[in-house]
Design an enzyme around this catalytic site. Structure first.
Site, mmCIF file in Angstrom:
data_model
loop_
_atom_site.group_PDB
_atom_site.id
_atom_site.type_symbol
_atom_site.label_atom_id
_atom_site.label_comp_id
_atom_site.label_asym_id
_atom_site.label_seq_id
_atom_site.Cartn_x
_atom_site.Cartn_y
_atom_site.Cartn_z
ATOM 1 N N ASP A 186 0.875 -1.177 0.000
ATOM 2 C CA ASP A 186 0.000 0.000 0.000
ATOM 3 C C ASP A 186 0.908 1.222 0.000
ATOM 4 O O ASP A 186 2.132 1.113 0.199
ATOM 5 C CB ASP A 186 -0.891 -0.009 1.256
ATOM 6 C CG ASP A 186 -1.795 1.215 1.325
ATOM 7 O OD1 ASP A 186 -2.357 1.613 0.293
ATOM 8 O OD2 ASP A 186 -1.925 1.804 2.419
ATOM 9 N N SER A 187 0.284 2.403 -0.137
ATOM 10 C CA SER A 187 1.062 3.636 -0.077
ATOM 11 C C SER A 187 1.536 3.925 1.351
ATOM 12 O O SER A 187 2.472 4.694 1.535
ATOM 13 C CB SER A 187 0.194 4.793 -0.567
ATOM 14 O OG SER A 187 -0.978 4.864 0.223
ATOM 15 N N GLY A 209 -3.268 8.984 -3.723
ATOM 16 C CA GLY A 209 -4.588 9.242 -4.322
ATOM 17 C C GLY A 209 -4.812 10.610 -4.902
ATOM 18 O O GLY A 209 -5.784 10.830 -5.618
ATOM 19 N N CYS A 260 -10.984 2.840 0.163
ATOM 20 C CA CYS A 260 -9.567 3.077 0.394
ATOM 21 C C CYS A 260 -9.219 2.265 1.637
ATOM 22 O O CYS A 260 -9.962 2.294 2.629
ATOM 23 C CB CYS A 260 -9.340 4.564 0.634
ATOM 24 S SG CYS A 260 -7.705 4.945 1.290
ATOM 25 N N THR A 261 -8.105 1.558 1.583
ATOM 26 C CA THR A 261 -7.779 0.643 2.686
ATOM 27 C C THR A 261 -7.360 1.375 3.962
ATOM 28 O O THR A 261 -7.250 0.746 5.019
ATOM 29 C CB THR A 261 -6.679 -0.345 2.263
ATOM 30 O OG1 THR A 261 -5.562 0.409 1.757
ATOM 31 C CG2 THR A 261 -7.175 -1.291 1.196
HETATM 32 N N1 DGL Z 1 -4.729 3.008 1.048
HETATM 33 C C1 DGL Z 1 -4.725 3.715 -0.211
HETATM 34 C C2 DGL Z 1 -5.991 3.387 -0.962
HETATM 35 O O1 DGL Z 1 -6.564 2.358 -0.660
HETATM 36 C C3 DGL Z 1 -4.469 5.157 0.036
HETATM 37 C C4 DGL Z 1 -4.053 5.878 -1.196
HETATM 38 C C5 DGL Z 1 -3.311 7.145 -0.937
HETATM 39 O O2 DGL Z 1 -2.158 7.034 -0.563
HETATM 40 O O3 DGL Z 1 -3.865 8.218 -1.189
HETATM 41 O O4 DGL Z 1 -6.439 4.069 -1.848
#
Ligand code: DGL
Length: 270
Positions: free
Chosen positions: A10-11, A43, A186-187
């Site tokens: 993930d980010s 995002g 979004c996770t």
């Molecule tokens: N957890 C990411 C998602 O599900 C976050 C994205 C982001 O860094 O903006 O979209």
């Protein structure tokens, strides 16, 4: 291959929502987690930049010899071309299809809300996935660009006044639309699910994209005969920025997380 770890990225800390569920479902599996904490949030960036980051994240996990990659990021899942995922040497899944299916199964009144990052909402990924499954469903979309920075800054308590005020503003149109199911697309958002639930009320079902993605990955591993069958799997955490902030949040969110476990991944591997 069976004994290789599962790769999750993930980010930032959001993908921990998927790790939590994967570890619960498959406690014998080893997991390698990568959070690109130096470049979060994804995002609000262009599709081109998000794809470049995502490919570097995938390369990092492949360098750890993973047997499957779970893209535990709604933003990357929404933008990653299926042909790219199919070209990888290991199966690679995102969270959109499984989450859309869970929401379509949960709604009773056919009105579903989806919240996500600006890039996820703009991509139309959930509109496409839901309309394939149930064209009769009305989908109401809302981007919530401030949620990821709030979570990454630790504003996750149920009583946090700033997070609650932001949630009230973002969620008002979805309350007005009388959705009975809300996709946390979004996770990062399941980490503030108590705040979101208290705004939406007890009659609205929240669908957690981290959890649904993890369930789909577990099923895929089982179907492909890729489960290790071992016991006591370990999770290794890598982040691209300093481990301090990650430690703090992982500690709040994962009951069995031990401070000091995360490792800063060398940039030359990205
Ligand atoms: N957890 C990411 C998602 O599900 C976050 C994205 C982001 O860094 O903006 O979209």
């Amino acid at each position: 291959m069976k004994h290789a770890p599962i790769g999750v990225f993930d980010s930032g800390v959001g993908g921990l929502t998927a790790v939590k569920e994967l570890h619960r479902l498959l406690p014998g599996e080893d997991i390698v987690y990568f959070g690109d904490t130096a470049r979060v949030p994804y995002g609000s960036r262009s599709g081109e930049t998000i794809l470049r980051y995502a490919k570097e994240d995938v390369a990092f996990l492949l360098s750890k010899d993973v047997k499957l990659i779970l893209v535990a990021c709604g933003t990357v899942s929404s933008l990653l071309p299926p042909a790219y995922a199919a070209s990888l040497p290991v199966p690679c899944f995102g969270v959109v299809e499984s989450t859309a299916a869970a929401a379509a199964a949960a709604t009773k009144n056919g009105r579903i809300g989806v919240i996500g990052t600006a890039a996820t909402i703009k991509s139309g990924s959930y509109v496409e996935a839901i309309s394939k499954l149930r064209p009769d469903i009305q989908l109401y979309k809302q981007s919530c660009p401030l949620f990821v920075p709030l979570v990454e800054n630790g504003r996750v308590s149920k009583d946090d006044p700033v997070t609650a005020a932001v949630a009230r503003e973002y969620l008002a149109p979805l309350q007005k639309a009388q959705v009975d199911t809300l996709i946390l697309g979004c996770t990062h958002y399941p980490i503030i699910a108590p705040v979101i639930a208290s705004v939406m009320g007890p009659k609205v079902t929240l669908v957690d994209s981290g959890r649904e993605g993890a369930k789909a990955a577990a099923k895929a591993l089982q179907q492909r005969g890729l489960l290790s069958g071992g016991a006591g799997g370990a999770v290794r955490y890598y982040v691209s920025d300093s481990t301090e902030g990650f430690d703090e949040l992982a500690h709040i969110f994962l009951d069995d997380y031990r401070r000091g476990t995360a490792v800063q991944a060398p940039w030359d591997r990205l």
